[in-house]
Design an enzyme around this catalytic site. Structure first.
Site, PDB file in Angstrom:
ATOM      1  N   LYS A  55      63.460 165.617  99.496  1.00  0.00           N
ATOM      2  CA  LYS A  55      64.735 164.929  99.289  1.00  0.00           C
ATOM      3  C   LYS A  55      65.719 165.915  98.663  1.00  0.00           C
ATOM      4  O   LYS A  55      65.704 166.163  97.462  1.00  0.00           O
ATOM      5  CB  LYS A  55      64.596 163.708  98.371  1.00  0.00           C
ATOM      6  CG  LYS A  55      65.842 162.796  98.485  1.00  0.00           C
ATOM      7  CD  LYS A  55      66.116 161.987  97.236  1.00  0.00           C
ATOM      8  CE  LYS A  55      66.886 162.748  96.205  1.00  0.00           C
ATOM      9  NZ  LYS A  55      68.291 163.081  96.587  1.00  0.00           N
ATOM     10  N   GLU A  99      72.333 165.007  98.080  1.00  0.00           N
ATOM     11  CA  GLU A  99      73.173 164.372  99.102  1.00  0.00           C
ATOM     12  C   GLU A  99      74.535 165.068  99.251  1.00  0.00           C
ATOM     13  O   GLU A  99      75.227 164.843 100.237  1.00  0.00           O
ATOM     14  CB  GLU A  99      73.396 162.892  98.758  1.00  0.00           C
ATOM     15  CG  GLU A  99      72.207 162.001  99.049  1.00  0.00           C
ATOM     16  CD  GLU A  99      71.054 162.212  98.087  1.00  0.00           C
ATOM     17  OE1 GLU A  99      69.892 161.988  98.495  1.00  0.00           O
ATOM     18  OE2 GLU A  99      71.295 162.631  96.921  1.00  0.00           O
ATOM     19  N   GLU A 138      73.937 172.289  78.154  1.00  0.00           N
ATOM     20  CA  GLU A 138      74.123 173.227  79.252  1.00  0.00           C
ATOM     21  C   GLU A 138      75.466 172.943  79.927  1.00  0.00           C
ATOM     22  O   GLU A 138      75.690 171.837  80.420  1.00  0.00           O
ATOM     23  CB  GLU A 138      72.998 173.067  80.265  1.00  0.00           C
ATOM     24  CG  GLU A 138      73.117 173.979  81.470  1.00  0.00           C
ATOM     25  CD  GLU A 138      72.071 173.706  82.537  1.00  0.00           C
ATOM     26  OE1 GLU A 138      71.788 174.617  83.332  1.00  0.00           O
ATOM     27  OE2 GLU A 138      71.536 172.580  82.571  1.00  0.00           O
ATOM     28  N   GLU A 163      61.467 172.590  87.273  1.00  0.00           N
ATOM     29  CA  GLU A 163      62.389 173.691  86.977  1.00  0.00           C
ATOM     30  C   GLU A 163      63.692 173.027  86.570  1.00  0.00           C
ATOM     31  O   GLU A 163      64.412 172.490  87.406  1.00  0.00           O
ATOM     32  CB  GLU A 163      62.549 174.584  88.208  1.00  0.00           C
ATOM     33  CG  GLU A 163      63.280 175.886  87.913  1.00  0.00           C
ATOM     34  CD  GLU A 163      64.763 175.798  88.210  1.00  0.00           C
ATOM     35  OE1 GLU A 163      65.547 175.773  87.224  1.00  0.00           O
ATOM     36  OE2 GLU A 163      65.139 175.745  89.390  1.00  0.00           O
ATOM     37  N   LEU A 164      63.957 173.057  85.257  1.00  0.00           N
ATOM     38  CA  LEU A 164      65.051 172.255  84.705  1.00  0.00           C
ATOM     39  C   LEU A 164      66.185 173.162  84.222  1.00  0.00           C
ATOM     40  O   LEU A 164      66.332 174.274  84.678  1.00  0.00           O
ATOM     41  CB  LEU A 164      64.507 171.353  83.599  1.00  0.00           C
ATOM     42  CG  LEU A 164      63.300 170.488  84.029  1.00  0.00           C
ATOM     43  CD1 LEU A 164      62.780 169.665  82.861  1.00  0.00           C
ATOM     44  CD2 LEU A 164      63.659 169.592  85.198  1.00  0.00           C
ATOM     45  N   CYS A 188      71.334 177.511  87.048  1.00  0.00           N
ATOM     46  CA  CYS A 188      70.521 177.211  85.875  1.00  0.00           C
ATOM     47  C   CYS A 188      70.127 178.456  85.086  1.00  0.00           C
ATOM     48  O   CYS A 188      69.918 178.384  83.875  1.00  0.00           O
ATOM     49  CB  CYS A 188      69.277 176.434  86.289  1.00  0.00           C
ATOM     50  SG  CYS A 188      68.294 177.260  87.560  1.00  0.00           S
ATOM     51  N   TRP A 233      71.926 170.124  94.555  1.00  0.00           N
ATOM     52  CA  TRP A 233      72.967 170.552  95.471  1.00  0.00           C
ATOM     53  C   TRP A 233      73.412 171.992  95.269  1.00  0.00           C
ATOM     54  O   TRP A 233      74.086 172.559  96.116  1.00  0.00           O
ATOM     55  CB  TRP A 233      74.195 169.649  95.330  1.00  0.00           C
ATOM     56  CG  TRP A 233      74.584 169.368  93.904  1.00  0.00           C
ATOM     57  CD1 TRP A 233      74.290 168.240  93.190  1.00  0.00           C
ATOM     58  CD2 TRP A 233      75.286 170.228  92.995  1.00  0.00           C
ATOM     59  NE1 TRP A 233      74.774 168.351  91.901  1.00  0.00           N
ATOM     60  CE2 TRP A 233      75.390 169.560  91.758  1.00  0.00           C
ATOM     61  CE3 TRP A 233      75.855 171.501  93.116  1.00  0.00           C
ATOM     62  CZ2 TRP A 233      76.026 170.108  90.650  1.00  0.00           C
ATOM     63  CZ3 TRP A 233      76.489 172.062  92.011  1.00  0.00           C
ATOM     64  CH2 TRP A 233      76.566 171.366  90.803  1.00  0.00           C
ATOM     65  N   ASN A 234      73.074 172.621  94.147  1.00  0.00           N
ATOM     66  CA  ASN A 234      73.726 173.899  93.834  1.00  0.00           C
ATOM     67  C   ASN A 234      73.181 175.083  94.638  1.00  0.00           C
ATOM     68  O   ASN A 234      73.910 176.003  94.970  1.00  0.00           O
ATOM     69  CB  ASN A 234      73.662 174.185  92.324  1.00  0.00           C
ATOM     70  CG  ASN A 234      72.247 174.316  91.815  1.00  0.00           C
ATOM     71  OD1 ASN A 234      71.336 173.619  92.270  1.00  0.00           O
ATOM     72  ND2 ASN A 234      72.039 175.191  90.857  1.00  0.00           N
ATOM     73  N   GLY A 292      66.153 170.308  88.741  1.00  0.00           N
ATOM     74  CA  GLY A 292      67.320 169.519  88.370  1.00  0.00           C
ATOM     75  C   GLY A 292      67.493 169.470  86.866  1.00  0.00           C
ATOM     76  O   GLY A 292      67.064 170.371  86.136  1.00  0.00           O
ATOM     77  N   SER A 293      68.091 168.394  86.397  1.00  0.00           N
ATOM     78  CA  SER A 293      68.445 168.286  84.980  1.00  0.00           C
ATOM     79  C   SER A 293      67.250 167.874  84.134  1.00  0.00           C
ATOM     80  O   SER A 293      66.268 167.304  84.629  1.00  0.00           O
ATOM     81  CB  SER A 293      69.564 167.255  84.806  1.00  0.00           C
ATOM     82  OG  SER A 293      69.075 165.942  85.059  1.00  0.00           O
ATOM     83  N   GLU A 352      57.523 178.925  90.420  1.00  0.00           N
ATOM     84  CA  GLU A 352      57.660 179.029  91.861  1.00  0.00           C
ATOM     85  C   GLU A 352      57.882 180.486  92.205  1.00  0.00           C
ATOM     86  O   GLU A 352      58.448 181.237  91.421  1.00  0.00           O
ATOM     87  CB  GLU A 352      58.833 178.171  92.349  1.00  0.00           C
ATOM     88  CG  GLU A 352      58.630 176.693  92.057  1.00  0.00           C
ATOM     89  CD  GLU A 352      59.792 175.827  92.509  1.00  0.00           C
ATOM     90  OE1 GLU A 352      59.535 174.740  93.032  1.00  0.00           O
ATOM     91  OE2 GLU A 352      60.945 176.253  92.316  1.00  0.00           O
TER      92      GLU A 352
END
Length: 479
Positions: free
Chosen positions: A178, A181, A384, A253-254, A287, A154-155, A231-232, A461
């Site tokens: 996806k 949300e 984090e 990409e965490l 991140c 979402w960020n 994400g995480s 990426e």
């Protein structure tokens, strides 16, 4: 007061915009005031089956579409994003909370990724390898790997999907995306740009749903040939296990916990004032943010004075207000986490130099916070924060600074400030991170790879490297 309309939310499957109907929904909340903006439909198992079947059939069409045509569609989509930037940025600020200026910048940078990979689509090549046997021709071709399942948070609801979609579509892959949300309208707006640009129906599907259910069903399907996730770290591990069960490649990409090394000879003003702006941009929910500031002992006091002053001067408020520099956190979970991290650090002896508490107003606001004298036993020294908290620490020698910077399993971004060329070379070589900024905090560009090392993920990426993850090598030997 000015009012802003929020777009209706839907799924996008097989070229159709599908409203909630009888499906379960989840509220989308404006984090600046707690108001419900809309309700996002959650895909059913049948919806996901349809998305998979559509992605499979559309892949056969899209992979055979000539590169020049794929390029044309991606460029047109980028043009539409630029034309609609103000509207998309408004949606982003309403649902995610970041200042409108940051949202505008993000939409324009998302468009840049589509422009970049529109050109990369025309540069997918192979090679002829001379044979050691007479009369044999040997070719190496690079072809689209297949339908992709892409998961984004979402960020950064525009640029993170853009990195994945632009590269995958340029390569000739179909994609099931996806997004998070909590910020769905932004991703749907990008999908509409692609649809309006003439992307063949079914090449892109956008679904929302219960994350564990959606990821399990998509990744387990034999239709999906490639997985991409931002994400995480814990969720990245889970999705890696699911991808491994099907022997499917995954790009991850965490998280990060970005160290900043500030040496005695550094430009302290640039390091401190720029560091505060970098740390609290996006309310710290980035991140690659700088989080741990490691300052050489001789300039520690000067740095602290300027950093704290710059932090305390930041304007906090609703992202729709032009003066706002720091918006709300995205959700109540983030707010509770900030309170817990600060309380834990203070209980163990840390000093709060500024901030340290939630702001008493509607929405999910937390003061930009600076901590010093934080013991190594505190949670924030290992986790984090992903929020508006900065940690200031002293170090003595280059070796000490590198040891602390590299101590954690995170290795996404790192920064250093020095005017000594030898030191700059040494920290560039010695820092364990996928992306390093020396004497600057802005390290992201479309033409450069974006990715980490260690537990911050693998694969890049962006840049020329970005499209390679969506291609597979095929060797053809013809007698």
């Amino acid at each position: 007061m000015r009012t802003f309309n929020y777009d209706p939310l839907s799924l996008f499957i097989d070229g159709a915009w599908i409203a909630a109907g009888n499906r379960d929904t989840a509220p989308v909340v404006n984090p600046a005031n707690g108001a419900i903006l809309g309700r996002v439909p959650l895909a059913t198992a049948a919806d996901l089956d349809l998305a998979l079947a559509t992605a499979r059939s559309a892949f056969d069409v899209w992979r055979r579409t000539v590169p020049a045509e794929r390029s044309r569609i991606l460029r047109l989509a980028a043009t539409l994003m630029r034309e609609r930037a103000e509207r998309i940025a408004t949606l982003m600020t309403l649902e995610q909370g970041k200042p409108l200026a940051e949202s505008r910048d993000e939409v324009l940078r998302a468009a840049e990724y589509f422009e970049w990979f529109a050109e990369e689509a025309r540069r997918i090549d192979g090679r002829v390898v001379p044979s050691n046997r007479p009369g044999v021709q040997q070719l190496v071709k690079r072809q689209a790997i297949g339908p992709v399942a892409a998961f984004t948070p979402w960020n950064f609801p525009a640029i993170t999907p853009a990195r994945k979609l632009s590269a995958a579509l340029a390569a000739g892959c179909s994609v099931i995306l996806k997004p998070g949300e909590e910020s769905p309208a932004t991703a749907l707006a990008l999908a509409r740009c692609l649809d309006d640009a003439g992307l063949p129906k079914g090449v892109l599907q956008v679904v929302f749903g219960v994350p564990d259910m959606v990821s399990a069903q998509l990744i387990a399907s034999p239709v999906i040939r490639k997985v991409a996730f931002t994400g995480s770290v814990p969720v990245g591990r889970l999705l890696s296990e699911r991808a491994a069960a099907g022997v499917k490649p995954i790009t991850l990409e965490l998280g990060g916990h970005g160290p900043v090394l500030v040496f005695d000879d550094a430009d302290i003003e640039a390091a401190a004032v720029g560091g505060a702006a970098n740390r609290f941009r996006g309310t710290g929910q980035i991140c690659i943010s700088s989080t741990r500031f490691l300052i050489q002992r001789g300039v520690y006091d000067r740095f602290v004075e300027r950093f704290v002053a710059a932090t305390a001067a930041l304007v906090i408020g609703d992202g729709m207000t032009s003066q706002t520099q720091v918006g709300p956190l995205a959700n109540p979970r983030q707010l509770a986490k900030m309170e817990a991290l600060v309380a834990d650090a203070v209980e163990q002896g840390a000093t709060v130099l500024t901030g340290g508490k939630r702001i008493d107003r509607p929405g999910y606001f937390f003061e930009p916070t600076v901590l010093a004298d934080v013991p190594m036993t505190a949670r924030i020294m290992h986790e984090e924060p992903f929020g508006p908290i900065a940690v200031l620490m002293k170090f003595d020698t280059l070796e000490d600074g590198l040891a602390e910077a590299n101590r954690l399993p995170y290795a996404l971004s790192a920064y250093a400030f020095t005017t000594n060329a030898r030191t700059a070379l040494d920290v560039g070589d010695g820092l364990e991170a996928g992306m390093i900024g020396i004497n600057q905090y802005r390290i992201v560009a479309t033409e450069l790879p974006f990715g980490g090392m260690k537990e911050s993920g693998h694969g890049s990426e962006g840049g020329t490297e970005g499209i390679g993850h969506y291609l597979t090598n095929k060797f053809i030997s013809q007698a």
